[in-house]
Design an enzyme around this catalytic site. Sequence first.
Site, short mmCIF file in Angstrom:
data_model
loop_
_atom_site.label_atom_id
_atom_site.label_comp_id
_atom_site.label_asym_id
_atom_site.label_seq_id
_atom_site.Cartn_x
_atom_site.Cartn_y
_atom_site.Cartn_z
N VAL A 56 0.81 -1.21 0.00
CA VAL A 56 0.00 0.00 0.00
C VAL A 56 0.85 1.27 0.00
O VAL A 56 0.32 2.36 -0.24
CB VAL A 56 -0.95 -0.02 1.22
CG1 VAL A 56 -0.21 0.30 2.51
CG2 VAL A 56 -2.12 0.94 1.02
N TYR A 57 2.14 1.17 0.27
CA TYR A 57 2.99 2.36 0.25
C TYR A 57 3.09 2.89 -1.17
O TYR A 57 3.72 2.28 -2.04
CB TYR A 57 4.39 2.05 0.78
CG TYR A 57 4.48 1.70 2.25
CD1 TYR A 57 3.39 1.78 3.10
CD2 TYR A 57 5.69 1.28 2.81
CE1 TYR A 57 3.49 1.45 4.43
CE2 TYR A 57 5.80 0.96 4.15
CZ TYR A 57 4.69 1.04 4.96
OH TYR A 57 4.79 0.71 6.29
N SER A 58 2.47 4.04 -1.39
CA SER A 58 2.46 4.69 -2.71
C SER A 58 2.00 3.74 -3.81
O SER A 58 2.55 3.71 -4.91
CB SER A 58 3.85 5.26 -3.04
OG SER A 58 4.23 6.22 -2.08
N ASP A 59 0.97 2.94 -3.49
CA ASP A 59 0.36 2.03 -4.47
C ASP A 59 1.38 1.12 -5.14
O ASP A 59 1.33 0.89 -6.35
CB ASP A 59 -0.41 2.82 -5.53
CG ASP A 59 -1.63 3.53 -4.96
OD1 ASP A 59 -2.29 2.96 -4.08
OD2 ASP A 59 -1.90 4.66 -5.39
N GLY A 60 2.29 0.58 -4.35
CA GLY A 60 3.26 -0.36 -4.87
C GLY A 60 4.57 0.25 -5.31
O GLY A 60 5.54 -0.48 -5.56
#
Length: 345
Positions: A61-65
């Site tokens: 989930v960190y910056s959408d991958g």
Amino acid sequence: MEYRNLGRSGLKVPALSFGAGTFGGSGPLFGAWGNTDVGEASRLVDICLEAGVNLFDTADVYSDGASEEVLGAALKGRRDAVLISTKAGLPMGEGPNDAGTSRFRLIRSVEDALRRLGTDYIDILQLHAFDAFTPVEEVLATLDTLVRGGKVRYVGVSNFAGWQIMKSLAAAEKHGWPRYVANQVYYSLVGRDYEWDLMPLGADQGLGALVWSPLGWGRLTGKVRRGAPLPETSRLHETAGFGPPVEDEYLYGVVDVLEGIAGETGKTVPQVTLNWLLQRPTVSSVIIGARNEDQLRQNLGAVGWSLTDEQIGRLDAASAVTAPYPHFPYRRQEGFARLNPPLAG
């Protein structure tokens, strides 16, 4: 660098590990943390490995991958020298199966993470949140499949309540599935809730704490002081609402003691803060982050020395808060304390 067992497992992890939340940063939360590109990330990885920090933590989930992608690129050619920890379970889209830890979602999440990281296996996979809609038996059976298939080596959790962990451990014990050995938790001098339930659980059940946001969402960097405005460069301007609130006077009281001990030891406020955490029970590794080389090198200075018992006592006293029921009798009344001595504080 000191290395410690991850909980009751045989895996050795460094006392300090590196959090890649700043890698590829985008969006209101992760964009405020930083937007480190592959070149910068590679240099930070170099510095970490020189210091013996070989555990790198991220999440889908960190910056959408994007964090996983940048980390994977920065680790290219040196995969065997490092440990990779990532997390899955929080929403990655609006679809009905884009959130949670169902068999469908977990297998797809691991496959996607392996692709983004450019690796064949994940050393530590942690569930980022408890999924109340999926039976723990389904979750653990799926993790067992992933471990047996060689795609995951160790499993853990993050942001779980104590009863959720124990329910899962009971099911794992009953069926012979992998037990959680890591618990990634928020823990700091201005956020000691971990000590009430999760720390005793970790000590009893063999879960090692991987501590995130050890500087209290940027409050313990040494830049936030009594009577002074919040620095323009502080990420608290953008991220304060994402973390638990901290009363100003309580924060300033802790910072006052930190600054005094920093002066005594010749260390910085963040180094003193991190060193306190490294001496707490059940802590396997403290995850540090950095937007640049100077921040990273400063945080690495938290190891190789120790606070005195007297200094730890002052920090304990300054940061102490009244425990919630049913814990407060065990801290305040002799009869209870004789039966249940606290692990910390």
